[in-house]
Motif scaffolding. Sequence first.
Motif, PDB file in Angstrom:
ATOM      1  N   PHE A  18      33.111 -37.286 156.365  1.00  0.00           N
ATOM      2  CA  PHE A  18      34.593 -37.266 156.317  1.00  0.00           C
ATOM      3  C   PHE A  18      35.326 -36.852 157.210  1.00  0.00           C
ATOM      4  CE2 PHE A  18      33.091 -37.904 151.556  1.00  0.00           C
ATOM      5  CZ  PHE A  18      33.285 -39.171 151.534  1.00  0.00           C
ATOM      6  N   ARG A  19      34.967 -35.520 157.636  1.00  0.00           N
ATOM      7  CA  ARG A  19      35.835 -34.987 158.694  1.00  0.00           C
ATOM      8  C   ARG A  19      36.006 -35.511 159.868  1.00  0.00           C
ATOM      9  NH1 ARG A  19      35.798 -30.697 162.708  1.00  0.00           N
ATOM     10  NH2 ARG A  19      33.591 -30.970 163.081  1.00  0.00           N
ATOM     11  N   ARG A  20      35.191 -36.197 160.212  1.00  0.00           N
ATOM     12  CA  ARG A  20      35.035 -37.198 161.680  1.00  0.00           C
ATOM     13  C   ARG A  20      35.831 -38.421 161.249  1.00  0.00           C
ATOM     14  NH1 ARG A  20      30.031 -39.069 162.778  1.00  0.00           N
ATOM     15  NH2 ARG A  20      29.023 -37.877 161.152  1.00  0.00           N
ATOM     16  N   ASP A  97      36.391 -27.730 169.349  1.00  0.00           N
ATOM     17  CA  ASP A  97      36.163 -29.093 168.567  1.00  0.00           C
ATOM     18  C   ASP A  97      37.107 -30.254 169.302  1.00  0.00           C
ATOM     19  OD1 ASP A  97      34.930 -30.660 166.634  1.00  0.00           O
ATOM     20  OD2 ASP A  97      36.571 -30.608 165.490  1.00  0.00           O
ATOM     21  N   ASN A  98      37.790 -29.872 170.411  1.00  0.00           N
ATOM     22  CA  ASN A  98      38.651 -30.768 171.108  1.00  0.00           C
ATOM     23  C   ASN A  98      39.693 -31.547 170.063  1.00  0.00           C
ATOM     24  OD1 ASN A  98      39.514 -32.172 173.428  1.00  0.00           O
ATOM     25  ND2 ASN A  98      38.353 -33.918 173.255  1.00  0.00           N
ATOM     26  N   TYR A  99      39.981 -30.634 168.881  1.00  0.00           N
ATOM     27  CA  TYR A  99      40.920 -31.031 168.211  1.00  0.00           C
ATOM     28  C   TYR A  99      40.723 -32.436 167.482  1.00  0.00           C
ATOM     29  CZ  TYR A  99      43.189 -27.992 171.426  1.00  0.00           C
ATOM     30  OH  TYR A  99      43.447 -26.674 172.372  1.00  0.00           O
ATOM     31  N   ALA A 100      39.285 -32.550 167.282  1.00  0.00           N
ATOM     32  CA  ALA A 100      39.157 -33.880 166.717  1.00  0.00           C
ATOM     33  C   ALA A 100      38.910 -33.784 165.268  1.00  0.00           C
ATOM     34  CB  ALA A 100      37.561 -34.268 167.168  1.00  0.00           C
ATOM     35  N   GLY A 101      38.310 -32.906 164.713  1.00  0.00           N
ATOM     36  CA  GLY A 101      38.199 -32.813 163.046  1.00  0.00           C
ATOM     37  C   GLY A 101      39.116 -32.348 162.345  1.00  0.00           C
ATOM     38  N   GLY A 102      39.434 -31.016 162.843  1.00  0.00           N
ATOM     39  CA  GLY A 102      40.357 -30.442 161.877  1.00  0.00           C
ATOM     40  C   GLY A 102      39.587 -29.670 160.696  1.00  0.00           C
ATOM     41  N   CYS A 103      40.758 -29.526 159.558  1.00  0.00           N
ATOM     42  CA  CYS A 103      39.997 -28.962 158.145  1.00  0.00           C
ATOM     43  C   CYS A 103      39.829 -30.442 157.274  1.00  0.00           C
ATOM     44  CB  CYS A 103      41.224 -28.100 157.603  1.00  0.00           C
ATOM     45  SG  CYS A 103      40.839 -27.674 156.047  1.00  0.00           S
ATOM     46  N   VAL A 167      50.409 -27.681 162.280  1.00  0.00           N
ATOM     47  CA  VAL A 167      49.836 -27.648 163.621  1.00  0.00           C
ATOM     48  C   VAL A 167      48.548 -28.482 163.776  1.00  0.00           C
ATOM     49  CG1 VAL A 167      49.425 -26.141 165.393  1.00  0.00           C
ATOM     50  CG2 VAL A 167      51.250 -25.689 164.245  1.00  0.00           C
ATOM     51  N   LEU A 168      47.718 -28.268 162.687  1.00  0.00           N
ATOM     52  CA  LEU A 168      46.642 -29.018 163.145  1.00  0.00           C
ATOM     53  C   LEU A 168      46.648 -30.550 163.050  1.00  0.00           C
ATOM     54  CD1 LEU A 168      43.882 -27.675 160.364  1.00  0.00           C
ATOM     55  CD2 LEU A 168      43.922 -27.027 163.017  1.00  0.00           C
ATOM     56  N   SER A 169      47.523 -31.138 162.186  1.00  0.00           N
ATOM     57  CA  SER A 169      47.686 -32.622 162.338  1.00  0.00           C
ATOM     58  C   SER A 169      48.568 -32.858 163.476  1.00  0.00           C
ATOM     59  CB  SER A 169      48.641 -32.717 161.261  1.00  0.00           C
ATOM     60  OG  SER A 169      48.307 -32.665 160.000  1.00  0.00           O
ATOM     61  N   ARG A 170      49.350 -31.820 164.190  1.00  0.00           N
ATOM     62  CA  ARG A 170      50.045 -32.296 165.568  1.00  0.00           C
ATOM     63  C   ARG A 170      48.992 -32.116 166.784  1.00  0.00           C
ATOM     64  NH1 ARG A 170      53.425 -34.486 168.217  1.00  0.00           N
ATOM     65  NH2 ARG A 170      55.097 -33.474 169.507  1.00  0.00           N
ATOM     66  N   THR A 171      48.135 -31.465 166.569  1.00  0.00           N
ATOM     67  CA  THR A 171      47.176 -31.418 167.821  1.00  0.00           C
ATOM     68  C   THR A 171      46.312 -32.611 167.707  1.00  0.00           C
ATOM     69  OG1 THR A 171      45.611 -29.747 166.497  1.00  0.00           O
ATOM     70  CG2 THR A 171      47.100 -28.839 168.043  1.00  0.00           C
ATOM     71  N   LYS A 172      46.027 -33.151 166.843  1.00  0.00           N
ATOM     72  CA  LYS A 172      45.438 -34.563 166.780  1.00  0.00           C
ATOM     73  C   LYS A 172      45.963 -35.608 167.434  1.00  0.00           C
ATOM     74  CE  LYS A 172      42.419 -34.099 162.471  1.00  0.00           C
ATOM     75  NZ  LYS A 172      42.065 -34.719 161.488  1.00  0.00           N
ATOM     76  N   VAL A 173      47.121 -35.478 167.856  1.00  0.00           N
ATOM     77  CA  VAL A 173      47.963 -36.273 168.565  1.00  0.00           C
ATOM     78  C   VAL A 173      48.036 -36.047 169.943  1.00  0.00           C
ATOM     79  CG1 VAL A 173      50.224 -37.286 168.827  1.00  0.00           C
ATOM     80  CG2 VAL A 173      49.319 -37.297 166.564  1.00  0.00           C
ATOM     81  N   THR A 174      48.492 -34.566 170.144  1.00  0.00           N
ATOM     82  CA  THR A 174      48.546 -33.824 171.276  1.00  0.00           C
ATOM     83  C   THR A 174      47.306 -33.669 172.112  1.00  0.00           C
ATOM     84  OG1 THR A 174      48.762 -31.912 170.871  1.00  0.00           O
ATOM     85  CG2 THR A 174      50.998 -32.932 170.950  1.00  0.00           C
ATOM     86  N   ARG A 175      46.300 -33.121 171.510  1.00  0.00           N
ATOM     87  CA  ARG A 175      45.059 -32.850 171.919  1.00  0.00           C
ATOM     88  C   ARG A 175      44.864 -31.681 172.905  1.00  0.00           C
ATOM     89  NH1 ARG A 175      44.668 -38.633 171.864  1.00  0.00           N
ATOM     90  NH2 ARG A 175      43.067 -39.030 170.322  1.00  0.00           N
ATOM     91  N   ASN A 176      45.880 -30.862 172.520  1.00  0.00           N
ATOM     92  CA  ASN A 176      45.996 -29.441 173.427  1.00  0.00           C
ATOM     93  C   ASN A 176      46.457 -28.468 172.536  1.00  0.00           C
ATOM     94  OD1 ASN A 176      48.926 -29.060 173.698  1.00  0.00           O
ATOM     95  ND2 ASN A 176      48.743 -30.838 174.837  1.00  0.00           N
TER      96      ASN A 176
END
Length: 193
Positions: A18-20, A97-103, A167-176
């Motif tokens: 689910f996380r991925r 995690d390269n901002y891939a999964g998050g919480c 911020v977690l959601s934002r980094t999924k887009v920016t990947r930094n």
Amino acid sequence: MGYKYNKEEILDVGYDVFRRNGYHNVGINQILKESGIPKGSFYNFFDSKEDFAQQVIKRYGENNQCWMQKYFDDCELSPIECLKSFYAMMIHYNEEDNYAGGCLVNNMCVEVGRNNDMLAKESNQQFVGWLQILASVVKKGQDQGQITTQYNSLWLAEYLHAGFYGVLSRTKVTRNREYMDAWHTMTFNFITQ
């Protein structure tokens, strides 16, 4: 004698899947394949995919609550520095995690929170459990004159953790980590007494 399946191991696979992939992008067949169990065994443990997801969220949330409590119990820094180090560590984990999964709870809130009452309720319940831990650290910081008393400790815990979720959601887009670092600096400037 056949293999006895371990429910906790199946839930751990569910967490990863689910996380991925999110909730809607995962079907029962993928869960069965990745956990290596037959459909009948799955339905011995879970009533549906929704029931499975609810139990995955609960296990994830409770495990994180124990981990957070231990982190703060073991932290020998001042309350404000414990909070800073906690979120710095979370930023580091997400970068690794390269901002891939998050919480998982954050992901479920964003994806299904508005449309699935059962998963929304479980996600919120786990989030509130985490807030209670954070609020106790904030309160210690307030009592020691380190953290603003303009707001109560629970509202400040909500401000901290909901902000971090954003911020977690934002980094999924920016990947930094640029926005994470900005959030960290600004947030602790705002709440420091």
